[in-house]
Design an enzyme around this catalytic site. Sequence first.
Site, PDB file in Angstrom:
ATOM      1  N   HIS A  66       0.865  -1.185   0.000  1.00 22.59           N
ATOM      2  CA  HIS A  66       0.000   0.000   0.000  1.00 22.59           C
ATOM      3  C   HIS A  66       0.898   1.231   0.000  1.00 22.59           C
ATOM      4  O   HIS A  66       1.576   1.499   0.988  1.00 22.59           O
ATOM      5  CB  HIS A  66      -0.911  -0.011   1.227  1.00 22.59           C
ATOM      6  N   LEU A  67       0.901   1.941  -1.118  1.00 24.57           N
ATOM      7  CA  LEU A  67       1.763   3.129  -1.222  1.00 24.57           C
ATOM      8  C   LEU A  67       1.003   4.415  -0.893  1.00 24.57           C
ATOM      9  O   LEU A  67       1.584   5.480  -0.812  1.00 24.57           O
ATOM     10  CB  LEU A  67       2.396   3.219  -2.612  1.00 24.57           C
ATOM     11  N   ARG A  68      -0.318   4.288  -0.748  1.00 24.69           N
ATOM     12  CA  ARG A  68      -1.196   5.360  -0.241  1.00 24.69           C
ATOM     13  C   ARG A  68      -1.425   6.545  -1.186  1.00 24.69           C
ATOM     14  O   ARG A  68      -2.388   7.271  -1.016  1.00 24.69           O
ATOM     15  CB  ARG A  68      -0.696   5.913   1.109  1.00 24.69           C
ATOM     16  N   ASN A  72      -6.522   0.719  -2.821  1.00 27.91           N
ATOM     17  CA  ASN A  72      -7.381   1.469  -1.880  1.00 27.91           C
ATOM     18  C   ASN A  72      -6.837   2.881  -1.625  1.00 27.91           C
ATOM     19  O   ASN A  72      -6.467   3.239  -0.526  1.00 27.91           O
ATOM     20  CB  ASN A  72      -7.600   0.693  -0.570  1.00 27.91           C
ATOM     21  N   ASP A 101      -8.737  -4.814  -2.722  1.00 29.24           N
ATOM     22  CA  ASP A 101      -8.065  -5.097  -1.448  1.00 29.24           C
ATOM     23  C   ASP A 101      -8.412  -4.099  -0.342  1.00 29.24           C
ATOM     24  O   ASP A 101      -8.499  -2.902  -0.563  1.00 29.24           O
ATOM     25  CB  ASP A 101      -6.553  -5.161  -1.603  1.00 29.24           C
ATOM     26  N   HIS A 155      -8.912 -10.163  -1.521  1.00 27.07           N
ATOM     27  CA  HIS A 155      -8.873 -10.051  -0.061  1.00 27.07           C
ATOM     28  C   HIS A 155     -10.101 -10.841   0.379  1.00 27.07           C
ATOM     29  O   HIS A 155     -11.220 -10.339   0.352  1.00 27.07           O
ATOM     30  CB  HIS A 155      -8.969  -8.563   0.298  1.00 27.07           C
ATOM     31  N   ASN A 186      -5.317  -6.866   9.313  1.00 26.17           N
ATOM     32  CA  ASN A 186      -6.383  -7.618   8.669  1.00 26.17           C
ATOM     33  C   ASN A 186      -5.858  -8.331   7.423  1.00 26.17           C
ATOM     34  O   ASN A 186      -5.327  -7.659   6.551  1.00 26.17           O
ATOM     35  CB  ASN A 186      -7.529  -6.687   8.269  1.00 26.17           C
ATOM     36  N   ASP A 222       2.098  -7.008   2.306  1.00 26.22           N
ATOM     37  CA  ASP A 222       0.932  -6.202   2.692  1.00 26.22           C
ATOM     38  C   ASP A 222       1.403  -4.966   3.472  1.00 26.22           C
ATOM     39  O   ASP A 222       0.777  -4.574   4.476  1.00 26.22           O
ATOM     40  CB  ASP A 222      -0.079  -7.008   3.510  1.00 26.22           C
TER      41      ASP A 222
HETATM   42  O1  DOR Z   1      -4.097  -4.705   7.556  1.00 25.88           O
HETATM   43  C1  DOR Z   1      -4.551  -4.252   6.510  1.00 25.88           C
HETATM   44  N1  DOR Z   1      -4.226  -3.022   6.077  1.00 25.88           N
HETATM   45  N2  DOR Z   1      -5.442  -4.972   5.825  1.00 25.88           N
HETATM   46  C2  DOR Z   1      -6.092  -4.491   4.770  1.00 25.88           C
HETATM   47  O2  DOR Z   1      -6.851  -5.203   4.206  1.00 25.88           O
HETATM   48  C3  DOR Z   1      -5.896  -3.091   4.342  1.00 25.88           C
HETATM   49  C4  DOR Z   1      -4.592  -2.582   4.766  1.00 25.88           C
HETATM   50  C5  DOR Z   1      -4.489  -1.077   4.666  1.00 25.88           C
HETATM   51  O3  DOR Z   1      -4.731  -0.546   3.599  1.00 25.88           O
HETATM   52  O4  DOR Z   1      -4.104  -0.438   5.662  1.00 25.88           O
HETATM   53 ZN    ZN Z   2      -3.502  -5.116   1.549  1.00 27.45          ZN
HETATM   54 ZN    ZN Z   3      -6.182  -7.167   2.235  1.00 29.31          ZN
END
Ligand code: DOR
Ligand code: ZN
Ligand code: ZN
Length: 429
Positions: A63-65, A95, A153, A180, A279, A306
């Site tokens: 996740h690079l945000r 996401n 995801d 996911h 998660n 992740d």
């Molecule tokens: O732990 C998690 N962080 N699970 C996810 O499904 C999303 C991710 C996030 O984007 O922070």
């Molecule tokens: Zn993820």
């Molecule tokens: Zn996930």
Amino acid sequence: MKILLKNGKLVDFKNNCFVVRDVLIDGEYIERIDRNIHSLQTYKVIDAKDFYVSPGFIDAHVHLREPGGEDKETIYTGTKACAKGGFTHVFSMPNTQPGPDSKENIEKLLETIKKKAVIEVTPVASATKGIDGNELVDVKELSLMKIAGFSDDGYPVENLEFVYKVLLNSLKTRKPLITHSEDRSQFNTGAVNRGICSEYFGVDGIPNSAEYNMIDRDLKILEETGGHLHICHVSAKESIDLIRNAKLKGLNVTCEVTPHHLSLTEKIVIEKGTAGKVNPPLRTEEDRLRLIQGIKDGTVDMIATDHAPHDLDSKNKSIEHASYGFSGAETAFSVAYTYLVRERAINLIELFRLMSYNPSKVFGLKREGEIIEGYYANLTLVDLTNEFRVDAENFISKGKNTPYQGAVLKGKVEMTIYKGKIVYGEGER
Ligand code: DOR
Ligand code: ZN
Ligand code: ZN
């Protein structure tokens, strides 16, 4: 300038061994691999005799945000952190705000990646618009772009018709559905593993069945459609059994496991609180051991981090309200080496395979995942003797959220070379 890497112990996956060789790098590619390559004055020479050398690690799940979450991570800080972790290619999860759910948004994202990323980044497109589950993206159109596949995801793809369509599309395009897997009807808030951990905190927990029921559902569709289903961050023991059986049937299902699910259990959540909240949740020792079994018997295709950077404010909340996830890119190799190789579950060659060769094969990446003349000069040098204490203060990632704070790990990435450029190593240790 050409780079000459001297006397590194290079992994050879075909012959299942390490060989001491020199590697000559010209521009983006490996020009020559040989026993004793004569150095010219114009070369930059790197003494690699103390290091094992893997093809650059490939992380299918980070996740690079950016865009939208730049206070937590940016494409620049995230890829710098990944480079420090030995990664030369990562897939960015969708996401973000806005998400990669249209041609325009993906084009923009690819532009930013081109400008800011220090390693290769391939976006994972959203499966549904805004990952809200309501409208399928234009799967055909987006499949023509540089994307790794389709995923929501953070959320499952609940709509069966969408699962069906993306899988059918993957038959022709090699763009898998990346899931996911989580049946949200089985819990409410779901902060931690259901069992001793949810009881300890007195909160609602996420049961194993929320994961394996969803995987089971999707495998049944895969059996009908064919195509490629890739399952993210498998955490439950029953999921491993389902995936193993599906592979035995000949289905094209692949999966990843994270370093944290391979090394930690729900006990750490009880000990460290929200620092251990993620998660899917950390589960029991029995689950952890089954994941390792899945690695040994080939059910698990790859290790993916992740990497989920968060600011400390969003972690410093009650267990129910804190954000899920760990900043995992910078500790991935060291955690996996410490908990898997040093514990003798697998050897170093197998670990390198899970972090480079296998993801390159599963996702059809070209000229990556092996150290071969003519391939990209993507190389990761590790020192197995380096022992260190994890301190998130030293993370390059903006996310300082780690359950390994204070842990002593052994084995460290010392240098990362991406397309012939040293992206981590010199003066940054
Ligand atoms: O732990 C998690 N962080 N699970 C996810 O499904 C999303 C991710 C996030 O984007 O922070
Ligand atoms: Zn993820
Ligand atoms: Zn996930």
